[in-house]
Every structure is written in C-alpha cells, then in structure tokens.
Scaffold this motif. Structure first.
Motif, PDB file in Angstrom:
ATOM      1  N   UNK A 340       0.837  -1.196   0.000  1.00 23.07           N
ATOM      2  CA  UNK A 340       0.000   0.000   0.000  1.00 23.07           C
ATOM      3  C   UNK A 340       0.867   1.238   0.000  1.00 23.07           C
ATOM      4  N   UNK A 341       0.289   2.381  -0.311  1.00 25.82           N
ATOM      5  CA  UNK A 341       0.966   3.669  -0.196  1.00 25.82           C
ATOM      6  C   UNK A 341       0.456   4.436   1.014  1.00 25.82           C
ATOM      7  N   UNK A 342      -0.846   4.642   1.054  1.00 22.62           N
ATOM      8  CA  UNK A 342      -1.430   5.351   2.198  1.00 22.62           C
ATOM      9  C   UNK A 342      -1.920   4.338   3.230  1.00 22.62           C
ATOM     10  N   UNK A 343      -1.740   4.675   4.502  1.00 19.92           N
ATOM     11  CA  UNK A 343      -2.233   3.784   5.551  1.00 19.92           C
ATOM     12  C   UNK A 343      -2.796   4.608   6.702  1.00 19.92           C
ATOM     13  N   UNK A 344      -3.713   3.999   7.431  1.00 17.23           N
ATOM     14  CA  UNK A 344      -4.315   4.630   8.598  1.00 17.23           C
ATOM     15  C   UNK A 344      -4.697   3.542   9.582  1.00 17.23           C
ATOM     16  N   UNK A 345      -4.316   3.737  10.846  1.00 17.31           N
ATOM     17  CA  UNK A 345      -4.618   2.760  11.884  1.00 17.31           C
ATOM     18  C   UNK A 345      -5.108   3.484  13.122  1.00 17.31           C
ATOM     19  N   UNK A 346      -6.090   2.897  13.796  1.00  9.01           N
ATOM     20  CA  UNK A 346      -6.582   3.410  15.075  1.00  9.01           C
ATOM     21  C   UNK A 346      -6.188   2.443  16.183  1.00  9.01           C
ATOM     22  N   UNK A 347      -5.608   2.976  17.259  1.00  6.73           N
ATOM     23  CA  UNK A 347      -5.155   2.160  18.377  1.00  6.73           C
ATOM     24  C   UNK A 347      -5.846   2.634  19.648  1.00  6.73           C
ATOM     25  N   UNK A 348      -6.413   1.698  20.373  1.00  5.07           N
ATOM     26  CA  UNK A 348      -7.072   2.010  21.642  1.00  5.07           C
ATOM     27  C   UNK A 348      -6.006   2.222  22.721  1.00  5.07           C
ATOM     28  N   UNK A 349      -5.928   3.423  23.271  1.00  2.00           N
ATOM     29  CA  UNK A 349      -4.925   3.744  24.294  1.00  2.00           C
ATOM     30  C   UNK A 349      -5.541   3.883  25.692  1.00  2.00           C
ATOM     31  N   UNK A 350      -6.796   3.540  25.829  1.00  5.68           N
ATOM     32  CA  UNK A 350      -7.499   3.812  27.085  1.00  5.68           C
ATOM     33  C   UNK A 350      -6.915   3.060  28.275  1.00  5.68           C
ATOM     34  N   UNK A 351      -6.295   1.903  28.034  1.00 10.51           N
ATOM     35  CA  UNK A 351      -5.746   1.105  29.138  1.00 10.51           C
ATOM     36  C   UNK A 351      -4.276   1.390  29.396  1.00 10.51           C
ATOM     37  N   UNK A 352      -3.663   2.255  28.598  1.00  2.00           N
ATOM     38  CA  UNK A 352      -2.239   2.546  28.787  1.00  2.00           C
ATOM     39  C   UNK A 352      -2.043   3.433  30.015  1.00  2.00           C
ATOM     40  N   UNK A 353      -0.923   3.262  30.669  1.00  3.82           N
ATOM     41  CA  UNK A 353      -0.572   4.139  31.786  1.00  3.82           C
ATOM     42  C   UNK A 353      -0.171   5.511  31.259  1.00  3.82           C
ATOM     43  N   UNK A 354      -0.302   6.513  32.084  1.00  5.59           N
ATOM     44  CA  UNK A 354       0.132   7.860  31.693  1.00  5.59           C
ATOM     45  C   UNK A 354       1.632   7.877  31.475  1.00  5.59           C
TER      46      UNK A 354
END
Length: 374
Positions: A340-354
């Motif tokens: 591919x050339x263009x890419x887009x990803x969504x990652x859930x960060x709600x459980x990550x520590x600050x």
C-alpha cells in the motif's frame, strides 16, 4: 507535481523534527556508575563500581538496591530465564541471581568486566580485563576460553549486531574489534582528546551502528561497523550535566551504555556523577532519516482514548507498527503484509498508563518514529 513538492516539504519537516527530538534526560541521580542491563520485563539494572551495590530501576520508575556487599561490581547480563549475572570485578567472580536478588551461583574467573547473553542461547559471553580474554559461560556453569592476548587490551565492552556478530571494546586503548571464530578484526579506535581518563567504557548496538562511551572526552561515539575507523561524535562535548537536545547535552565521564531492544532509547551511566541519562528517539540513523520515504501523522496527541496513525509511502510497501514505553517495552505491535501507499490505523490507548510513548513505523529498510503523550 505540486503534491510531490508538498510531500517532500513534509518529509523535510519530519527529518528536521526527528533530529531535533533526540533528547537527553537525567532520570536518576547518584546511583548508576558502570554496567547496565535490561531484564525481560523491562527493569533496568546498574552497577556502582565505586561502591558495593547493583541498583534496579523498575518499569514504574521506582529504584531499589538489587544486591549489595559486592566488590567493584562491573558488567551485568541477563539470560532468558531472567537470571542476572554480575561481574564482581576485583573479587574475581561472576555471580548469578534470580530476579528477586537471591544468589544462585558463583563462578570464579579473573577480573571479569563485561558480560552479555549470546543471541541464540543462554550461554553468557564475558571478557576478562586483567588477563585479556574472551570467554563463554555455559548455562551449566562451564567456562570456555575463546580468545586470549593481543590485540585485547583491558576488554570491557561487548555488543552484538542484528546477525549476532560479536564486537569487543578495549577499555585501555579504546580499540574496537570484531570477533569471529577465534579471529579479531580491527574496526575502529576512539580518539584520545581528553585531559585524562581516555578510556572506552562500554559498547552497545542499535540501528546498524555501534555506540561507545569515551570517559575522558565526556562523549558518546557512533561507529559504523561495516567500515574501518568510520566514527563520529554522537553526543557530548565538555564536561557537564546539561539535559536537552542531543546536540547540546553534556556528560560527566560517560561509562555504561545500553540500547533498548527497539533501538529507540540509549541509557548512559555518568561515572562522574553516577547519574542515569536517557537518550530518546534514537530510532533512525542520520542516513535513514535523509532517505526515509514516508510521512507520519499522529493524532490526537496527547491521546486519552484512541490514537490515529496516518502515513503516506512514496512507493507501495508493507509496513509494521510498534509502540514502546520509555523503558523499551513493546506494548503494541501490528504487521500489515499488504502492499500500500497510504495507511491509517486506530489504536485504543485507554488502558495505557500515563506517560510518553514511541510509535515506530517500519517499512522495508526504512524506519521513522514519533513521540506521543498519554
């Protein structure tokens, strides 16, 4: 054509921002003097050669005494069972501990200095400073001498490249050699521009380069192991303790040095102050930055619930996404095998520590990274 000019302008801004984002931060003061090692859980160990202890900095930023009562603790290594090996230099022994600090074994050997796990086994490679040797400590406790004598001259530093090639750094004359099947081949020698203490502390490897500390110059050097005497100053100038951009930061007898598994972070112990310094965003070499063939956009930043990663490649290619915390632990990874050339990803960060995280995008031989805040 205008779109291509815009893209190249974006790439120029990305390169400039990435170079400027390489920063030095002091994270611990007064404890870390010498050898450094990371365990499989991301905890960092550092020895105090001028004292009797090895300290542990856990992934939550808490520091504790891991073991004490040693005699000039030096290099540290960790095997895949999370067992910690410590070179107790002037006691002429290597000590093995579990990750709770309980002693498991003691191996007598002359002035051990550096020790690291072999890439494809739990055998430990170590060097003897006083007798100029390279040795193998097998998992059953058997010690085998692999090399002895010149051109070793007080060896201390050990590093492995991505293919498992062994590199050894001499403390005394600052020479680096490649070891292969009983033969040492010269790679480079650090300059001797310091007023005194012109020694090579330790070695590490990241992103195609060796990194070595020069105590008396208060500098970290970067070495291309593919050539002879191909080296440059990576960080440091005059003696000091200044944090900030890697081009401006100063060090005080930098000694121990260790790259995180992803190559994005380099840890340095300043022997002059016993401070632990972290150089962040070291993921790309200068050449890779100049040749990097994609732009990268992360939003929102800071990210509380969901992070969007968006990029454009100049050529169709597969790519990998990985996210690392400040201690080099990988907390997210994803491979995209589709061209591919263009890419887009969504990652859930709600459980990550600050905290601060590094997002690393890899496509073929090219890599780029950016920081996000949670």
């Amino acid at each position: 054509m205008n779109d291509m000019k815009t893209l190249y302008a974006l790439l120029f801004l990305l390169v400039t921002a990435s170079l400027n984002s390489q920063t030095v931060t002091t994270v611990m003061e007064g404890l870390f003097h010498d050898g450094l090692a990371l365990d499989i859980n991301g905890n960092l160990y550092g020895s105090d050669y001028s004292g009797d202890s090895v300290f542990k900095l856990d992934v939550n930023g808490n520091v504790s005494t891991f073991v004490s009562g040693l005699n000039t603790p030096n290099g540290i290594g960790v095997n895949s069972n999370n067992e910690i090996y410590i070179c107790d230099h002037e006691s002429n022994r290597i000590l093995k501990y579990n990750d709770q600090g309980d002693e498991l074994a003691s191996y007598p050997t002359l002035t051990p200095a550096g020790i690291k796990k072999m890439p494809n086994s739990d055998d430990m490679l170590f060097v003897g400073y006083g007798n100029n040797t390279i040795n193998l400590l097998a998992s059953d406790g058997t010690i085998t001498q692999l090399f002895s004598g010149s051109p070793l001259n007080g060896p201390a530093g050990i590093a492995f490249d991505d293919s498992g090639t062994i590199f050894i750094g001499n403390f005394n004359d600052r020479r680096i050699h490649k070891y292969d099947n009983g033969v040492l081949t010269y790679v480079a020698q650090l300059p001797s521009g310091g007023i005194n203490s012109n020694f090579l502390g330790f070695l590490t490897y990241a992103n195609g380069f060796l990194y070595a500390t020069q105590l008396g110059e208060h500098r970290v050097y970067r070495i291309n192991p593919q050539n002879v005497d191909d080296l440059e100053i990576y960080a440091g100038s005059t003696i000091g303790n200044a944090d900030g951009n890697v081009a401006d930061a100063t060090f005080n007898l930098p000694n121990g040095i260790l790259a995180s598994p992803d190559g994005a972070t380099i840890y340095v112990s300043d022997a002059g102050t016993k401070n632990l310094r972290i150089i962040s965003d070291v993921t790309l070499s200068i050449n890779e930055l100049k040749e990097a063939d994609f732009s990268l956009l992360l939003y929102p930043n800071p990210s509380t619930e969901m992070l969007t990663i968006k990029g454009v490649l100049l050529e169709q290619s597969s790519f990998d996404v990985a996210v690392y915390d400040t201690l080099g632990q990988r907390i997210f990874s994803e491979s995209n095998p589709f061209e591919t050339k263009a890419f887009e990803r969504n990652i859930n960060t709600s459980t990550w520590s600050s905290g601060i995280y590094t997002v690393l995008i890899t496509s073929g031989t090219y890599r780029t990274s950016k920081k996000i805040v949670k």
